[in-house]
Every structure is written in C-alpha cells, then in structure tokens.
Design an enzyme around this catalytic site. Structure first.
Site, PDB file in Angstrom:
ATOM      1  N   SER A  42      -9.394  10.712  10.475  1.00 48.70           N
ATOM      2  CA  SER A  42     -10.155  11.715   9.716  1.00 48.70           C
ATOM      3  C   SER A  42     -10.217  12.950  10.608  1.00 48.70           C
ATOM      4  O   SER A  42     -11.163  13.178  11.333  1.00 48.70           O
ATOM      5  CB  SER A  42     -11.558  11.194   9.371  1.00 48.70           C
ATOM      6  N   HIS A 149     -12.018   4.656   7.026  1.00 48.37           N
ATOM      7  CA  HIS A 149     -11.890   3.630   8.075  1.00 48.37           C
ATOM      8  C   HIS A 149     -12.198   2.228   7.566  1.00 48.37           C
ATOM      9  O   HIS A 149     -11.825   1.238   8.174  1.00 48.37           O
ATOM     10  CB  HIS A 149     -12.830   3.924   9.252  1.00 48.37           C
ATOM     11  N   GLU A 158     -19.283   6.018   8.992  1.00 50.35           N
ATOM     12  CA  GLU A 158     -19.761   5.175  10.100  1.00 50.35           C
ATOM     13  C   GLU A 158     -21.268   4.965  10.017  1.00 50.35           C
ATOM     14  O   GLU A 158     -22.017   5.929   9.821  1.00 50.35           O
ATOM     15  CB  GLU A 158     -19.439   5.831  11.455  1.00 50.35           C
ATOM     16  N   GLU A 199     -12.311   0.620  13.204  1.00 46.51           N
ATOM     17  CA  GLU A 199     -12.994   0.758  14.497  1.00 46.51           C
ATOM     18  C   GLU A 199     -13.798  -0.491  14.837  1.00 46.51           C
ATOM     19  O   GLU A 199     -14.709  -0.464  15.652  1.00 46.51           O
ATOM     20  CB  GLU A 199     -13.900   1.990  14.471  1.00 46.51           C
ATOM     21  N   ASP A 235     -21.998   8.810  10.819  1.00 48.21           N
ATOM     22  CA  ASP A 235     -20.982   9.864  10.822  1.00 48.21           C
ATOM     23  C   ASP A 235     -20.586  10.065   9.371  1.00 48.21           C
ATOM     24  O   ASP A 235     -20.011   9.170   8.740  1.00 48.21           O
ATOM     25  CB  ASP A 235     -19.763   9.457  11.665  1.00 48.21           C
ATOM     26  N   GLU A 279     -23.784  12.826  12.475  1.00 49.78           N
ATOM     27  CA  GLU A 279     -22.552  13.525  12.882  1.00 49.78           C
ATOM     28  C   GLU A 279     -21.874  14.103  11.642  1.00 49.78           C
ATOM     29  O   GLU A 279     -21.798  13.438  10.600  1.00 49.78           O
ATOM     30  CB  GLU A 279     -21.647  12.506  13.589  1.00 49.78           C
ATOM     31  N   ASP A 302     -18.406  17.229  15.174  1.00 52.41           N
ATOM     32  CA  ASP A 302     -17.122  16.632  15.561  1.00 52.41           C
ATOM     33  C   ASP A 302     -16.009  17.547  15.032  1.00 52.41           C
ATOM     34  O   ASP A 302     -15.521  18.424  15.762  1.00 52.41           O
ATOM     35  CB  ASP A 302     -17.055  15.215  14.974  1.00 52.41           C
ATOM     36  N   LYS A 326     -13.568  14.750  22.212  1.00 50.92           N
ATOM     37  CA  LYS A 326     -12.343  13.975  21.951  1.00 50.92           C
ATOM     38  C   LYS A 326     -11.188  14.808  22.490  1.00 50.92           C
ATOM     39  O   LYS A 326     -10.724  15.748  21.817  1.00 50.92           O
ATOM     40  CB  LYS A 326     -12.156  13.779  20.454  1.00 50.92           C
ATOM     41  N   HIS A 354     -13.798   7.669  21.386  1.00 51.14           N
ATOM     42  CA  HIS A 354     -12.483   7.093  21.067  1.00 51.14           C
ATOM     43  C   HIS A 354     -11.919   7.805  19.838  1.00 51.14           C
ATOM     44  O   HIS A 354     -12.540   8.704  19.285  1.00 51.14           O
ATOM     45  CB  HIS A 354     -12.678   5.607  20.754  1.00 51.14           C
ATOM     46  N   LYS A 377     -19.209   6.974  22.083  1.00 54.57           N
ATOM     47  CA  LYS A 377     -18.969   6.343  20.778  1.00 54.57           C
ATOM     48  C   LYS A 377     -17.592   5.689  20.841  1.00 54.57           C
ATOM     49  O   LYS A 377     -16.573   6.374  20.829  1.00 54.57           O
ATOM     50  CB  LYS A 377     -19.030   7.413  19.673  1.00 54.57           C
TER      51      LYS A 377
END
Ligand code: 2PG
Ligand code: MG
Length: 402
Positions: A42, A149, A158, A199, A235, A279, A302, A326, A354, A377
């Site tokens: 994403s 995900h 998430e 994840e 998230d 997030e 993010d 990231k 990650h 995270k």
C-alpha cells in the site's frame, strides 16, 4: 579505512513469495555485508519508486542496474565516505531515469554495514554513537490484518496493540505473545478466524469494522491485562480510498464520504475504544482534513510524509505528531537520517517500520536501536520475517537490561 573491492546483486525471496534485490559489498580488507530491499503493497504517491520487470515476477533489470551502473561508480571508493556514496547513488541514472529504491536502498544499507564491521562495530552502534537507547521503543504490533493485507476491504488495514505500560521491551513482547495466543483462541471459538495476512496479523471472517476492537479488548482482558497496560492502534491507509476529493468505501463508511464524515467516524472510534495510535487517517492529498483532526493520540503520517525530509518540512504544520520511518520510501540511509533529524527538530515521534513484503533481514531493527526510535512497527509476532526483527531488539535490550 578500506575501499570497496566488489559490489554484487542477486535475487532473494520476499515474504509474499516474490523476488527482491539483495546487495553484497566486499571491502579490500575482506569484510563483507549484505542487505535486502523490502517492498510495500500500500504505497504512497510520494514514495520513491522501485523497479520490477514487466512481468512483475522478476527483478533482473534492477540487478543489472546494480552491476552496470552502481558497481563501476563504487568500486575503489573508500567505504567511510558513505554520505558521498549515497549522493552518488541518488545522482546516478539508468536509461535517463533516477535509480529505483530497490537498487539505492540495499546498496546504501549494505555499505553502512560493511563500514561498521570494518571499524569493529555493528550498525546500531555505528549510527547511534555511545548515547544509544536510553528508552525502549513502544512496539506497535499488527494483530489483525484487513484491507489489501488481509483481503478484507470491510476492515481497516491494521489493528495494532501497543503494550505501552510494559517496563521492559521483553515484557512488552511477552504480553503480546499471551494476547496473540488468546486472540487466536477467541477467534476460533467465535468462528471468525479466516487465516493469516501479509504481516502475520489474523484475517477475520467479518465485515464489522469494530469487531476487531472488541475481540482485541476481550483478548487483552483474558490475558489478565487492561487498557492501562495495552492500548489499541489503527493504520487506516486512507490514501487508497481517496478519489476526486471524496472517500469511497472507507472501511465502516460505505459509499462516498466527505473528509468531515471520516473525521467524525474516527473520533467516535477513539472515544469508544482505548485507541492511542492512528496512522494515515486521511489521504496524503487531503491536508485540510489532517490539519483539523483533533483527536488526542499518536497521529502518524506514513504515506503523508513518505520518509521524506522536504515533504515533512512542507506539510508538518498541517498534521500529525509522528512520522513513519521506512527507508525504502526515500532511497538511502543518509536521506532517512535527514528525515529523522528533521522529525526530531519538529518534536515528532518516529515509528520505524517493516514493509508488508519483507525478508528476514534485520537492518531496520539496527536502525531503530541506533536512531533511538520512539516506536517500532514490525507486524505480528508469528512469521519469521517479523520475528527476526523483534528478536534483534530482544537481544539488544536483554544486554541493556531493558
Ligand atoms: C503500512 C505498511 C507496513 P506497506 O502501510 O504501514 O505495515 O504497509 O508496506 O504495504 O505499505
Ligand atoms: Mg501505513
């Protein structure tokens, strides 16, 4: 100091069963180091792009860039000059285009690891100096995967737990272990367990956006803990729902919605549940919504910032109080470092993360230690590419007695 003797690149496997680039650097002294590129699914529009071959199943062109463009520019140069070498990486071009992040990042990280080894240190010590890690980072652990995900568009991407009340990193992880196993049992009992997502978070057979909160809270309580010990996070990965200034089928909000409706919906969630981390509640383009969002929590950008110092500088007054780190969103270790410094100046929290497609490589844990991450995270605690990253921190904090 030692110069670079060779630089090679080859394909290794990523956790989604796709190839990714790993780079190996050898110094004249015989020291070797390697680093692999993670990959997001994403991705934000401000991220540096990565290269994949046309069929999407190979990274051969990226490997050729390493061999024919990067290696000739690197061989013979001093490994200590990695700020300059990172600049070189960002200035090199292939077919008239800047090098993609799955070339620049593994080169940059492998180089930093090689140089650290050369001077007898590990990466975290090298970048952290002597003052590293007085405090432990709070782990934000992705227990339930939704969205792309988790193959369930009714849920947020998430659902995280934050063991913020733990007195040590190992206590935080041991709480997560108990909660994770109770969660699995509870999901099975209710017939809600549909699998495991990208994840490592559980995939749920429900289209209720709030069911994950209820079952997480239940599992926290079954574990003998309360929201004084463990809070919740989400998230929303909201960029994926934003089209022509409207949110379309935002989880929990079917149909087209204005930013204000998304904002009210999230505020209600934060009042109903002990949510301390949100997030990407809004798209990276919807700056007004970010600016007027007044929920008291860690509000983390993010896709909004894409680990980019310039972008952080331009839009930080609008938004957020924390930034996701990231490194492959921006391209090199030195660019990442610049963003972290900028975040610190602004008083932002940093969350080292990650990617959803990752390898068992642990350089992100080394960076989290070296740069004194406020939060990390790394996904759920049940898949090897995620546990490797937690284990690196467990080893480090065990020595520090934290
Ligand atoms: C995110 C990440 C990692 P991806 O959105 O925060 O959890 O997902 O790597 O797919 O961008
Ligand atoms: Mg995100």
């Amino acid at each position: 100091m030692s110069s670079i003797r060779s630089l090679s690149a080859y394909s290794v496997l990523s956790s989604n069963g796709m190839p990714t680039v790993e780079v190996k650097i050898t110094l004249q002294s015989g020291i070797t180091a390697h680093a692999a590129a993670p990959k997001g699914q994403s991705c934000g529009k401000f991220e540096k792009t990565e290269h994949r071959d046309q069929d999407g199943l190979r990274v051969s062109e990226a490997l050729r860039m390493c061999e024919f463009t990067v290696a000739p520019a690197f061989i013979g140069r001093d490994s200590a000059d990695h700020l300059d070498l990172d600049k070189t990486l960002m200035s090199l071009a292939h077919d008239g285009k800047p090098l993609p992040s799955n070339v620049t990042l593994p080169v940059s990280i492998a180089l930093a690891i090689a140089h650290s080894k050369e001077i007898g240190q590990d990466l975290s010590h090298y970048i952290g100096g002597i003052s590293q890690h007085a405090t432990i980072p709070i782990p934000c652990i992705n227990m339930i995967n939704g969205g792309i995900h988790g193959n369930n568009q009714s849920l947020l991407q998430e659902y995280l737990i934050l063991p913020h009340g733990a007195s040590s990193f190992s206590e935080a992880i041991s709480w997560a272990v108990t909660i994770c196993h109770n969660l699995k049992l509870n999901l099975k009992k209710k017939g809600l367990l549909a699998g495991v997502g990208d994840e490592g978070g559980f995939v749920l057979a429900t289209d209720s956006v709030t069911a994950p909160f209820d079952i997480l809270l239940e599992s926290i309580h079954t574990s003998g803990l309360s929201d004084a010990h463990v809070s919740l996070g989400i998230d929303c990965a909201a960029s994926g729902y934003y089209h022509k200034h409207m949110y379309v089928d935002y989880p929990g909000l079917p149909g087209e919605k204005q930013s204000a409706e998304v904002s009210t919906f999230l505020k209600n969630l934060a009042q109903t549940y002990p949510i301390t981390y949100i997030e990407d509640p809004f798209s990276e383009e919807d700056l007004n919504a970010w600016a007027s969002f007044d929920v008291e929590a860690h509000i983390i950008g993010d896709d909004l910032f894409a680990t980019n110092a310039k972008r952080l500088n331009n839009v930080s007054h609008q938004a957020a109080n924390g930034i996701m780190i990231k490194p492959n969103q921006v391209g090199t270790l030195s660019d990442t470092m610049q963003t972290i410094m900028q975040a610190r100046l602004l008083g932002y929290n940093t969350v080292f993360a990650h990617r959803s497609a990752d390898t068992e490589d642990t350089w992100i844990s080394e960076l989290a230690i070296g740069f004194q991450a406020d939060m990390i995270k790394f996904g759920n605690i049940i898949r090897g590419e995620r546990t490797a990253k937690y284990n690196a921190l467990l080893r480090f904090f065990r020595i520090k007695n934290l």
